[in-house]
Design an enzyme around this catalytic site. Structure first.
Site, PDB file in Angstrom:
ATOM      1  N   LYS A  46       0.661  -1.037   0.431  1.00 11.70           N
ATOM      2  CA  LYS A  46      -0.105   0.059   0.380  1.00 11.70           C
ATOM      3  C   LYS A  46       0.801   1.681  -0.169  1.00 11.70           C
ATOM      4  O   LYS A  46       1.735   1.945   0.850  1.00 11.70           O
ATOM      5  CB  LYS A  46      -0.981   0.093   1.536  1.00 11.70           C
ATOM      6  CG  LYS A  46      -2.104   1.086   1.693  1.00 11.70           C
ATOM      7  CD  LYS A  46      -2.950   1.601   2.459  1.00 11.70           C
ATOM      8  CE  LYS A  46      -3.292   2.703   2.169  1.00 11.70           C
ATOM      9  NZ  LYS A  46      -4.178   3.522   3.762  1.00 11.70           N
ATOM     10  N   ALA A  59      -9.201   6.115   4.242  1.00 13.51           N
ATOM     11  CA  ALA A  59      -9.150   7.256   5.330  1.00 13.51           C
ATOM     12  C   ALA A  59     -10.512   7.649   5.283  1.00 13.51           C
ATOM     13  O   ALA A  59     -10.920   8.480   4.731  1.00 13.51           O
ATOM     14  CB  ALA A  59      -7.862   7.999   4.344  1.00 13.51           C
ATOM     15  N   GLY A  60     -10.606   8.557   6.905  1.00 11.23           N
ATOM     16  CA  GLY A  60     -11.985   9.266   6.885  1.00 11.23           C
ATOM     17  C   GLY A  60     -13.186   8.677   7.009  1.00 11.23           C
ATOM     18  O   GLY A  60     -14.411   8.972   7.575  1.00 11.23           O
TER      19      GLY A  60
END
Length: 260
Positions: free
Chosen positions: A100, A187-188
């Site tokens: 990643k 993310a988030g």
């Protein structure tokens, strides 16, 4: 065996569409419990936090590699050169050549550097890695990465660790509509409803870490995200109703009632 179609990345099939990060968990036992509850098959580990060549390192030892694909990530890398070096360290330590890719030079925003991310992807693909790059929700960059040989694109929903949900929804939709590789929203995402929304939108998978790790009960939250991902994916397969801007009765009047 699930009745749902598998997630396919670089020709490899996974039944789960929930990827799990391993940071911020209060203990390795809590992490293990969350992994089991999540059903995740792909687990990311920050290379800067572990020694993959050391069997006594607590974090890798907490992950059952017979059940999970250990996906090293280059979190903390500030440029392509550093990210490439970290990826090669992971392969030398015996990990599969999957990475990643994260290149985040600004420690305050942790936003990915598009130029260095593309550069690192080009190098790592040539070096035989399966590259899953973390990016801003940028359609043009996503297409460039695809052309460079990235196995997925991983646009952010909101800045890392903010739990704000799909702040980049429209931009992610553009990527989903045009991508020829799996789109993993990363993310988030702060709630199972956010994960369901991403899947309904057309994402192939989501990656979650903070929202699960900092929950009051991480294992229970991992189970909730697992259900949210599945619900969103099933809803998309079922065919979501078209949005309308005026009311439409769910039980229209019949001619009989109109005549009464």
């Amino acid at each position: 065996m699930s009745d749902l179609p598998p997630l396919v990345i670089a020709g490899r099939e996974f039944q789960s569409r929930l990827l799990l990060g391993t940071g911020k968990f209060p203990s390795n036992q809590v992490l293990r419990d969350a992994l089991i509850a999540s059903g995740a098959e792909i687990v990311t580990v920050a290379l800067r936090r572990v020694d993959l060549s050391n069997p006594q390192d607590n974090l890798p030892a907490a992950i059952d590699t017979d059940r999970h694909l250990l996906l090293p990530n280059t979190s903390g890398a500030r440029d392509a050169e550093e990210a490439v070096r970290l990826a090669h360290i992971s392969r030398a330590a015996g990990c599969e050549p999957w990475v990643k890719l994260e290149v985040t030079p600004d420690p305050h925003s942790l936003l990915p550097d598009p130029v260095e991310t593309l550069k690192a992807t080009e190098i790592l693909v040539k070096d035989g890695f399966t590259v899953l790059p973390y990016i801003n929700a940028d359609l043009i960059l996503a297409k460039r990465l695809e052309e460079a040989g990235a196995a997925t694109v991983m646009p952010l929903a909101a800045p890392i660790g903010t739990n704000q949900g799909l702040r980049t929804r429209d931009a992610i939709q553009m990527i989903i509509d045009r991508a020829q590789v799996p789109v993993v929203v990363d993310a988030g995402l702060g709630a199972p409803s956010h994960a369901a929304e991403a899947m309904e939108l057309g994402a192939d998978a989501v990656l979650v870490n903070t929202a699960i790790a900092v929950a009051g009960d991480p294992a229970a939250m991992a189970a909730a995200f697992r259900l949210g991902v599945e619900a969103g994916f099933r809803a998309r397969l079922a065919g979501l109703g078209r949005r309308q801007w005026k009311a439409s009765a769910s039980s229209p009047l019949t001619d009989f009632l109109r005549s009464v």
